[in-house]
Design a protein around this motif. Sequence first.
Motif, short mmCIF file in Angstrom:
data_model
loop_
_atom_site.label_atom_id
_atom_site.label_comp_id
_atom_site.label_asym_id
_atom_site.label_seq_id
_atom_site.Cartn_x
_atom_site.Cartn_y
_atom_site.Cartn_z
N SER A 121 -47.87 31.05 48.30
CA SER A 121 -47.65 29.82 49.05
C SER A 121 -48.96 29.03 49.05
CB SER A 121 -47.20 30.12 50.49
OG SER A 121 -46.93 28.93 51.20
N LYS A 122 -48.87 27.75 48.64
CA LYS A 122 -50.08 26.95 48.52
C LYS A 122 -49.86 25.57 49.12
CE LYS A 122 -51.16 25.53 44.38
NZ LYS A 122 -51.62 25.56 42.98
N TYR A 123 -50.72 25.21 50.08
CA TYR A 123 -50.68 23.89 50.69
C TYR A 123 -51.79 23.03 50.08
CZ TYR A 123 -51.77 20.12 53.90
OH TYR A 123 -52.06 18.89 54.42
N GLY A 124 -51.49 21.75 49.85
CA GLY A 124 -52.49 20.87 49.29
C GLY A 124 -52.51 19.50 49.96
N TYR A 125 -53.70 18.96 50.08
CA TYR A 125 -53.88 17.59 50.56
C TYR A 125 -54.61 16.83 49.47
CZ TYR A 125 -55.27 13.58 53.36
OH TYR A 125 -55.46 12.30 53.83
N ALA A 126 -54.00 15.76 48.96
CA ALA A 126 -54.53 15.05 47.80
C ALA A 126 -55.78 14.26 48.14
CB ALA A 126 -53.45 14.13 47.24
N LEU A 133 -57.38 19.32 48.11
CA LEU A 133 -58.00 20.29 48.99
C LEU A 133 -56.88 21.23 49.43
CD1 LEU A 133 -60.47 21.25 50.65
CD2 LEU A 133 -59.72 19.69 52.46
N SER A 134 -57.00 22.54 49.14
CA SER A 134 -55.85 23.44 49.25
C SER A 134 -56.18 24.72 50.01
CB SER A 134 -55.32 23.81 47.85
OG SER A 134 -54.87 22.67 47.16
N ALA A 165 -50.62 47.19 48.05
CA ALA A 165 -50.28 45.77 48.19
C ALA A 165 -51.58 45.00 48.24
CB ALA A 165 -49.46 45.52 49.45
N TYR A 166 -51.61 43.86 47.58
CA TYR A 166 -52.79 43.02 47.57
C TYR A 166 -52.47 41.72 48.29
CZ TYR A 166 -54.14 46.31 43.93
OH TYR A 166 -54.42 47.47 43.23
N VAL A 167 -53.19 41.46 49.37
CA VAL A 167 -52.97 40.27 50.19
C VAL A 167 -54.23 39.41 50.10
CG1 VAL A 167 -52.48 39.39 52.49
CG2 VAL A 167 -51.45 41.55 51.74
N LEU A 168 -54.01 38.14 49.82
CA LEU A 168 -55.15 37.24 49.57
C LEU A 168 -54.98 35.95 50.35
CD1 LEU A 168 -56.82 36.69 46.17
CD2 LEU A 168 -55.96 34.68 47.36
N LEU A 169 -56.08 35.51 50.99
CA LEU A 169 -56.10 34.26 51.74
C LEU A 169 -57.31 33.47 51.27
CD1 LEU A 169 -54.64 32.70 53.99
CD2 LEU A 169 -56.17 33.78 55.63
N SER A 170 -57.04 32.24 50.77
CA SER A 170 -58.11 31.55 50.05
C SER A 170 -58.06 30.04 50.26
CB SER A 170 -57.97 31.87 48.55
OG SER A 170 -58.99 31.26 47.80
N PRO A 171 -59.10 29.44 50.85
CA PRO A 171 -59.25 27.98 50.86
C PRO A 171 -60.03 27.54 49.62
CG PRO A 171 -60.89 28.95 52.29
CD PRO A 171 -60.11 30.10 51.69
N GLY A 172 -59.67 26.38 49.06
CA GLY A 172 -60.38 25.95 47.87
C GLY A 172 -59.91 24.60 47.37
N PHE A 173 -60.14 24.36 46.09
CA PHE A 173 -59.78 23.10 45.45
C PHE A 173 -58.81 23.37 44.31
CE2 PHE A 173 -63.91 22.36 47.38
CZ PHE A 173 -63.71 21.14 48.02
N ASP A 174 -57.78 22.55 44.22
CA ASP A 174 -56.74 22.69 43.21
C ASP A 174 -56.80 21.47 42.29
OD1 ASP A 174 -54.63 23.74 41.84
OD2 ASP A 174 -53.10 23.11 43.27
#
Length: 320
Positions: A121-126, A133-134, A165-174
């Motif tokens: 699941s990925k949220y983005g703000y253009a 910014l995602s 199980a691999y769980v990942l939480l990541s803020p970044g740039f898309d």
Amino acid sequence: MKKFLFVFFLPAFYTAFSQDATVQDLKTESSKTITKDPNDTIPKIWKTGGLISVNLAQGSLSNWAAGGEKFSLSLNSLLSGFAFYKKNKHSWDNLATWNIGYVKTTSLGTRKNDDRVEFTSKYGYALNPKLNLSGLFNVRTQFFKGYDYPDADTKNYTSNFFAPAYVLLSPGFDYHPVKNLSIFVSPATARWTIVRPDSLRALYGVPVDKPADFQFGAYGTISYVANLGKAVSYTGKLDLFSNYRHNPQNVDVYMTNLFAAKISRILSVTYSLTLIYDDDVRQFGPHNTSAGLQVQSLFGAGLMVKFDNFTPKPPKAPAP
């Protein structure tokens, strides 16, 4: 998804000198101004769809001098679904996939040869048309028990649901330089490796007295979809993770590749190649204590059905 408004004009035939009443009515109807429904001009903010693929292969031998399995049967399937949201500068992409496969032979019985479950699941703000910014959330595991078979008479228990199980939480740039290409980069990512049974934790670098191992590092993922021809498509993803807390130079790799060639509307030939390197998974080498590149290659022919938007098409207007 754009909606199409089909407008059928009734032909109006007339002569240069006279028109009867019926022809005059047809002409009047065809010249009326048609008003669009405002709802037809509103773009969809949700786009949904999915894919179902089932591949089956079977072989048998009888009085075969060269030898081989008397009977073999393999079944591999893929189920995926997506839901994409976009409105103004906001976007929210959700994708879930499940690969499951089994192979059965006369001498070895039934064994699992594929079992992967993943949700992203990925949220983005253009920030501009090509850069968001995602924030990204990802979980990857399997559903059923898995075993390693060092020989025909031995099997070792190696995996189960949420083990690992691999769980990942990541803020970044898309970044989207071109259509169907996404490059996501984050210098600050939290990742957990979860293993429920304590008997399996050492296989995945998790302390025996803890159900999960926390890692913090840099993460990047590249996703790409392309049509290689009229009937051939490619879908690929590459995940890279460097753990700042332990051997950051040893980058973990998870790469999936899927090639699909359509034979007909529902028949297809597929080839998938998966590559995994996890520096904490040390089950390989002469003494089963080294990390190694894990490779899975699957080829099959079968059924493939795509679903898009799940929206029924409007009925066609009757012919005049």
